[in-house]
Design an enzyme around this catalytic site. Sequence first.
Site, PDB file in Angstrom:
ATOM      1  N   ASP A 157      -4.300  -5.280  48.981  1.00 21.37           N
ATOM      2  CA  ASP A 157      -3.746  -6.456  49.651  1.00 21.37           C
ATOM      3  C   ASP A 157      -4.598  -6.747  50.885  1.00 21.37           C
ATOM      4  O   ASP A 157      -5.301  -5.864  51.384  1.00 21.37           O
ATOM      5  CB  ASP A 157      -2.279  -6.236  50.047  1.00 21.37           C
ATOM      6  CG  ASP A 157      -1.503  -7.553  50.121  1.00 21.37           C
ATOM      7  OD1 ASP A 157      -0.628  -7.782  49.257  1.00 21.37           O
ATOM      8  OD2 ASP A 157      -1.789  -8.357  51.045  1.00 21.37           O
ATOM      9  N   THR A 203       0.830 -17.834  44.336  1.00 19.03           N
ATOM     10  CA  THR A 203       0.329 -19.169  43.954  1.00 19.03           C
ATOM     11  C   THR A 203       1.335 -20.187  44.492  1.00 19.03           C
ATOM     12  O   THR A 203       2.068 -20.809  43.729  1.00 19.03           O
ATOM     13  CB  THR A 203       0.209 -19.298  42.423  1.00 19.03           C
ATOM     14  OG1 THR A 203       1.433 -18.844  41.824  1.00 19.03           O
ATOM     15  CG2 THR A 203      -0.953 -18.508  41.877  1.00 19.03           C
ATOM     16  N   LYS A 218       5.715 -19.578  31.094  1.00 19.58           N
ATOM     17  CA  LYS A 218       6.310 -19.113  32.346  1.00 19.58           C
ATOM     18  C   LYS A 218       6.876 -20.300  33.135  1.00 19.58           C
ATOM     19  O   LYS A 218       8.005 -20.239  33.641  1.00 19.58           O
ATOM     20  CB  LYS A 218       5.240 -18.373  33.168  1.00 19.58           C
ATOM     21  CG  LYS A 218       5.684 -17.925  34.536  1.00 19.58           C
ATOM     22  CD  LYS A 218       6.808 -16.914  34.477  1.00 19.58           C
ATOM     23  CE  LYS A 218       7.527 -16.821  35.802  1.00 19.58           C
ATOM     24  NZ  LYS A 218       8.724 -16.016  35.776  1.00 19.58           N
ATOM     25  N   HIS A 258      15.502 -22.481  33.655  1.00 19.79           N
ATOM     26  CA  HIS A 258      16.511 -21.808  34.495  1.00 19.79           C
ATOM     27  C   HIS A 258      17.041 -22.784  35.550  1.00 19.79           C
ATOM     28  O   HIS A 258      18.249 -22.855  35.793  1.00 19.79           O
ATOM     29  CB  HIS A 258      15.919 -20.566  35.166  1.00 19.79           C
ATOM     30  CG  HIS A 258      15.418 -19.557  34.179  1.00 19.79           C
ATOM     31  ND1 HIS A 258      14.581 -18.527  34.519  1.00 19.79           N
ATOM     32  CD2 HIS A 258      15.627 -19.440  32.844  1.00 19.79           C
ATOM     33  CE1 HIS A 258      14.302 -17.825  33.439  1.00 19.79           C
ATOM     34  NE2 HIS A 258      14.919 -18.360  32.409  1.00 19.79           N
ATOM     35  N   PHE A 296      12.009 -36.267  18.761  1.00 19.16           N
ATOM     36  CA  PHE A 296      12.165 -37.641  19.226  1.00 19.16           C
ATOM     37  C   PHE A 296      13.441 -37.764  20.060  1.00 19.16           C
ATOM     38  O   PHE A 296      14.186 -36.814  20.228  1.00 19.16           O
ATOM     39  CB  PHE A 296      12.159 -38.608  18.041  1.00 19.16           C
ATOM     40  CG  PHE A 296      11.950 -40.033  18.474  1.00 19.16           C
ATOM     41  CD1 PHE A 296      10.985 -40.353  19.420  1.00 19.16           C
ATOM     42  CD2 PHE A 296      12.728 -41.060  17.958  1.00 19.16           C
ATOM     43  CE1 PHE A 296      10.801 -41.654  19.847  1.00 19.16           C
ATOM     44  CE2 PHE A 296      12.543 -42.363  18.367  1.00 19.16           C
ATOM     45  CZ  PHE A 296      11.582 -42.656  19.318  1.00 19.16           C
ATOM     46  N   GLY A 312      20.172 -40.211  20.273  1.00 17.44           N
ATOM     47  CA  GLY A 312      20.841 -41.507  20.157  1.00 17.44           C
ATOM     48  C   GLY A 312      22.162 -41.320  19.448  1.00 17.44           C
ATOM     49  O   GLY A 312      22.745 -40.238  19.510  1.00 17.44           O
ATOM     50  N   CYS A 363      27.583 -41.139  20.059  1.00 19.67           N
ATOM     51  CA  CYS A 363      28.313 -40.261  20.994  1.00 19.67           C
ATOM     52  C   CYS A 363      27.529 -39.910  22.259  1.00 19.67           C
ATOM     53  O   CYS A 363      28.022 -40.107  23.372  1.00 19.67           O
ATOM     54  CB  CYS A 363      28.715 -38.969  20.291  1.00 19.67           C
ATOM     55  SG  CYS A 363      29.893 -39.285  18.977  1.00 19.67           S
ATOM     56  N   LYS A 375      26.832 -42.809  24.865  1.00 20.81           N
ATOM     57  CA  LYS A 375      28.103 -43.386  25.325  1.00 20.81           C
ATOM     58  C   LYS A 375      28.821 -42.407  26.269  1.00 20.81           C
ATOM     59  O   LYS A 375      29.279 -42.786  27.358  1.00 20.81           O
ATOM     60  CB  LYS A 375      28.963 -43.668  24.081  1.00 20.81           C
ATOM     61  CG  LYS A 375      30.414 -43.967  24.340  1.00 20.81           C
ATOM     62  CD  LYS A 375      31.147 -44.288  23.049  1.00 20.81           C
ATOM     63  CE  LYS A 375      31.584 -43.056  22.258  1.00 20.81           C
ATOM     64  NZ  LYS A 375      32.701 -42.324  22.815  1.00 20.81           N
TER      65      LYS A 375
HETATM   66  N1  LIG Z   1       8.712 -13.293  43.286  1.00 19.72           N
HETATM   67  C1  LIG Z   1       9.127 -13.338  42.032  1.00 19.72           C
HETATM   68  O1  LIG Z   1      10.287 -13.061  41.709  1.00 19.72           O
HETATM   69  C2  LIG Z   1       8.167 -13.690  40.935  1.00 19.72           C
HETATM   70  C3  LIG Z   1       8.557 -13.517  39.603  1.00 19.72           C
HETATM   71  C4  LIG Z   1       7.665 -13.831  38.599  1.00 19.72           C
HETATM   72  C5  LIG Z   1       6.400 -14.335  38.912  1.00 19.72           C
HETATM   73  N2  LIG Z   1       6.057 -14.511  40.224  1.00 19.72           N
HETATM   74  C6  LIG Z   1       4.716 -15.020  40.505  1.00 19.72           C
HETATM   75  O2  LIG Z   1       3.911 -13.903  40.847  1.00 19.72           O
HETATM   76  C7  LIG Z   1       2.985 -14.244  41.878  1.00 19.72           C
HETATM   77  C8  LIG Z   1       3.207 -13.370  43.076  1.00 19.72           C
HETATM   78  O3  LIG Z   1       4.504 -13.609  43.583  1.00 19.72           O
HETATM   79  P1  LIG Z   1       5.100 -12.761  44.773  1.00 19.72           P
HETATM   80  O4  LIG Z   1       6.477 -13.274  45.015  1.00 19.72           O
HETATM   81  O5  LIG Z   1       4.895 -11.316  44.501  1.00 19.72           O
HETATM   82  O6  LIG Z   1       4.120 -13.239  45.960  1.00 19.72           O
HETATM   83  P2  LIG Z   1       4.059 -12.725  47.473  1.00 19.72           P
HETATM   84  O7  LIG Z   1       3.723 -13.892  48.291  1.00 19.72           O
HETATM   85  O8  LIG Z   1       5.305 -11.936  47.790  1.00 19.72           O
HETATM   86  O9  LIG Z   1       2.857 -11.701  47.439  1.00 19.72           O
HETATM   87  C9  LIG Z   1       1.522 -12.073  47.249  1.00 19.72           C
HETATM   88  C10 LIG Z   1       0.649 -11.032  47.909  1.00 19.72           C
HETATM   89  O10 LIG Z   1      -0.706 -11.310  47.594  1.00 19.72           O
HETATM   90  C11 LIG Z   1      -1.480 -10.940  48.731  1.00 19.72           C
HETATM   91  N3  LIG Z   1      -2.808 -11.529  48.640  1.00 19.72           N
HETATM   92  C12 LIG Z   1      -3.211 -12.800  48.871  1.00 19.72           C
HETATM   93  N4  LIG Z   1      -4.529 -12.923  48.675  1.00 19.72           N
HETATM   94  C13 LIG Z   1      -4.996 -11.722  48.295  1.00 19.72           C
HETATM   95  C14 LIG Z   1      -6.262 -11.204  47.939  1.00 19.72           C
HETATM   96  N5  LIG Z   1      -7.365 -11.972  47.925  1.00 19.72           N
HETATM   97  N6  LIG Z   1      -6.367  -9.910  47.602  1.00 19.72           N
HETATM   98  C15 LIG Z   1      -5.271  -9.119  47.592  1.00 19.72           C
HETATM   99  N7  LIG Z   1      -4.037  -9.545  47.930  1.00 19.72           N
HETATM  100  C16 LIG Z   1      -3.900 -10.823  48.269  1.00 19.72           C
HETATM  101  C17 LIG Z   1      -0.644 -11.420  49.913  1.00 19.72           C
HETATM  102  O11 LIG Z   1      -1.008 -10.808  51.114  1.00 19.72           O
HETATM  103  C18 LIG Z   1       0.761 -11.009  49.434  1.00 19.72           C
HETATM  104  O12 LIG Z   1       1.088  -9.707  49.869  1.00 19.72           O
HETATM  105  C19 LIG Z   1       3.206 -15.737  42.140  1.00 19.72           C
HETATM  106  O13 LIG Z   1       2.312 -16.475  41.364  1.00 19.72           O
HETATM  107  C20 LIG Z   1       4.625 -15.968  41.691  1.00 19.72           C
HETATM  108  O14 LIG Z   1       4.843 -17.299  41.316  1.00 19.72           O
HETATM  109  C21 LIG Z   1       6.906 -14.190  41.248  1.00 19.72           C
END
Ligand SMILES: NC(=O)c1ccc[n+]([C@@H]2O[C@H](COP(=O)([O-])OP(=O)(O)OC[C@H]3O[C@@H](n4cnc5c(N)ncnc54)[C@H](O)[C@@H]3O)[C@@H](O)[C@H]2O)c1
Length: 482
Positions: free
Chosen positions: A74, A130, A254, A261, A306, A309, A312, A315
Amino acid sequence: MKVLITDRGRDLRQEARPGIIGAVEVGDSGLEEQKPRRAQPVAGKRISVFGLGYVGAVSLACLARDGHRVTGVDIDAFKLNLIRAGKSPILEAGIQELMHDVVASGRVTVTNDAAQAMRDSDLSFVCVGTPSAANGSQDLTAILRLSEQIGTALASKREFHTVVVRSTIQPGTMEERIEPLLERVSGKKSGVDFGLCFQPEFLREGSSIRDYDQPPYTIIGGNCERAVNVVREVFQHIDARFMVTSVRVAEALKMSCNAFHALKITFANEIGRVSQALGVDSHEVMRLVCEDTHLNISPAYLKPGFAFGGSCLPKDLRALTTIARENNLSLPMLSSLLASNRAHIDHAVDKILKLGRPRVGMLGLSFKTGTDDLRESPLVMVAKRLIGEGCELRIFDPEVHLSRLLGANRSYIDAHIPHLGSLLCEHIHEMIDPSEVVLVGLQQPALDAALQARVRPDQYLIDLVNLPNRDLLRCRYEGACW
Ligand SMILES: NC(=O)c1ccc[n+]([C@@H]2O[C@H](COP(=O)([O-])OP(=O)(O)OC[C@H]3O[C@@H](n4cnc5c(N)ncnc54)[C@H](O)[C@@H]3O)[C@@H](O)[C@H]2O)c1
């Protein structure tokens, strides 16, 4: 025989091999399905996890628990120090204890050095965030920056390395952004020198360790057999179906799951608001909605096709949203359904008009197969619009006979297409032969056979019903939304 469906349409056929458990069947979906059977985790892989947020921290802890040596990466020094101290950077049921145990086991190391983590592992999970950009699009900055670092590290690796993206990314990101970037920076070939797949993560915050161990299924999007098998080994002990599909489908899946949901929650809340206003027990309504596993909680009505319609759905939707308005309630989702349905009809009409061919044949007119009910049939609306646009229309529907239309059904058609009699054909060939575009809104085996026998390469066919055996049609084919 196991069949691995790839997004390039090739079947990578392979015999069952050691390390792969369970029989594999190919279901209707074309996905590979593996019958669930619990096995011991295949321990001892060298794994790196990039991004130690909710997804990454849980993955790191669970992978280490399963016996793998895991390097967490991280850019946040605070998170790294917490993990070094055996503490979790996130709050989740059971994670503090698990993190403490796996760090104490010596199987976990953390670093901010991506290159080191790549050297120390053969398999990487990418879990960086992301988030939404200001315009609502996905901000891919973190994942693209990281891909560049991974690519640089791949350049100096001799061994095959598998990269699995778990971050949620929009369809096309893997093939159009990440894969070319990794290849360019590493100078290596995806699928040959390194493996790349997308594995959507289905965990929910609050129950993420349980969700990691009990996912609805394990989906791998990828066409690199070697990489897919590496992932299969890591998750083989998990009691869930293992399914392989194309990268784009996995990416879209995804996002579709999250949209579904959100839609379910919004539906229940809108039904709740209108029920409350009417003095109806909303929990009892929704409990009984869910008791219907034939039409409600089932795959029914969940195939792209498609517009809806009939006498029911439109309406009753109109009545429900009117009741809400009268009670000063806002139900934006339920109120938008008829507009969305109209947009779907317009989408089909636009497809036809874009072809610039005025002679159009329609197969089907009633609102669904097996009925002559024309009330609020989306096909009647299509016909009306095409007539208005100056198309020369011919219609064949074996169920619809003008002389037999009675009552409200007859009045409806008299109001919308008063000269229907002059458009209806007695036989299907009278509709197909003179048409430049054939619009198929009705599906029956005998009609499918007639289409296969009759349509010509110079004709366009617009399919609203997801025709089976469409490969047998000798014409230019386009689906309604596929
Ligand atoms: N949170 C959820 O419940 C969940 C569930 C399914 C999927 N996701 C997806 O998974 C991904 C991560 O989600 P999250 O909630 O764990 O995110 P988060 O923001 O909690 O964690 C992301 C981490 O990535 C680190 N990071 C950023 N750039 C980096 C780099 N260059 N090298 C290493 N680390 C880096 C950040 O410091 C942070 O700790 C997202 O795309 C999210 O949409 C999240």
